[in-house]
Design a protein around this motif. Structure first.
Motif, short mmCIF file in Angstrom:
data_model
loop_
_atom_site.label_atom_id
_atom_site.label_comp_id
_atom_site.label_asym_id
_atom_site.label_seq_id
_atom_site.Cartn_x
_atom_site.Cartn_y
_atom_site.Cartn_z
N ALA A 1 0.83 -1.21 0.00
CA ALA A 1 0.00 0.00 0.00
C ALA A 1 0.86 1.26 0.00
N VAL A 2 1.93 1.25 0.77
CA VAL A 2 2.83 2.41 0.81
C VAL A 2 3.48 2.61 -0.56
N ALA A 3 3.93 1.52 -1.18
CA ALA A 3 4.56 1.63 -2.51
C ALA A 3 3.58 2.15 -3.55
N GLY B 1 2.79 -1.39 -6.42
CA GLY B 1 2.34 -2.17 -5.27
C GLY B 1 2.38 -3.66 -5.55
N GLY B 2 1.99 -4.05 -6.75
CA GLY B 2 2.04 -5.46 -7.12
C GLY B 2 3.46 -5.99 -7.17
N ALA B 3 4.40 -5.16 -7.58
CA ALA B 3 5.80 -5.57 -7.60
C ALA B 3 6.30 -5.85 -6.18
N PHE C 1 2.33 -17.97 -9.76
CA PHE C 1 1.07 -17.65 -9.11
C PHE C 1 1.10 -16.24 -8.53
N ASN C 2 2.25 -15.84 -7.99
CA ASN C 2 2.38 -14.47 -7.50
C ASN C 2 2.32 -13.47 -8.64
N LEU C 3 2.90 -13.82 -9.78
CA LEU C 3 2.81 -12.95 -10.97
C LEU C 3 1.38 -12.87 -11.48
N LEU C 4 0.67 -13.99 -11.45
CA LEU C 4 -0.74 -14.00 -11.85
C LEU C 4 -1.57 -13.15 -10.90
N GLN C 5 -1.29 -13.25 -9.60
CA GLN C 5 -1.98 -12.41 -8.60
C GLN C 5 -1.74 -10.94 -8.90
N TRP C 6 -0.49 -10.60 -9.21
CA TRP C 6 -0.12 -9.22 -9.52
C TRP C 6 -0.88 -8.73 -10.75
#
Length: 178
Positions: A89-91, A111-113, A138-143
């Motif tokens: 959230a801060v990013a 934020g996703g990064a 999966f983390n990239l898909l979430q992003w």
């Protein structure tokens, strides 16, 4: 408690509840993980960042996302989620200070990064590099999914920002897409 402080606390509590509900309602388990799942909660985090700013949204993101992990039976992820979602959230809040669609989208990407890197680092440290690499897609898909969903919610985020910040839907300038 002063009215302004009460309004801020209430806003943060409602945002945390919304993030929890959105995260909880749409959960797709990740097969190679110890309880991780794909969800739409990050899109709700980005809307909250745009509406209320970084510090308020960071607290709400940490609380709502952490509670969702606890409710999902993934207690191992609660502490990292508290830290990662707050940092996310801060990013996102920096680029979102530009009150435009592109500032919003850039904030979502930033934020996703942070989210992707944060979970990758956590999984690498707690498990091993192979586990972190297996979870990376999966983390990239979430992003990607959260950025797309949040992008589709830009107009709602802009209007919500007007309400949270005490305006009636934002200024004419904030309605522009550039």
């Amino acid at each position: 408690m002063q009215t302004n402080q009460l309004r801020k606390l209430t806003t943060e509590a409602v945002m945390a509840a919304v993030i929890f509900v959105v995260t909880w309602l749409v959960r797709v388990p990740v097969p190679v993980s110890g309880g991780a799942y794909l969800n739409l909660g990050d899109a709700a985090v980005f809307v909250c960042v745009f509406a209320a700013g970084g510090p308020a949204a960071a607290a709400a993101a940490a609380a709502g996302s952490g509670l969702a992990d606890l409710a999902a039976g993934a207690p191992l992820y609660v502490l990292p989620t508290l830290l990662i979602k707050a940092a996310m959230a801060v990013a996102a809040s920096g680029p979102m200070r530009r009150r435009s669609f592109w500032g919003y989208l850039t904030g979502c990407i930033a934020g996703g990064a942070v989210m992707t890197a944060g979970y990758g680092l956590f999984e690498w440290l707690l498990f091993d590099a192979a586990y972190a690499l297996a979870s990376l897609p999966f983390n990239l898909l979430q992003w990607a999914g959260s950025v797309l969903a949040a992008g589709a919610l830009y107009e709602a985020a802009r209007r919500l920002a007007g309400v949270v910040r005490g305006r009636s839907g934002g200024s004419a300038h904030s309605r522009t897409v550039s």
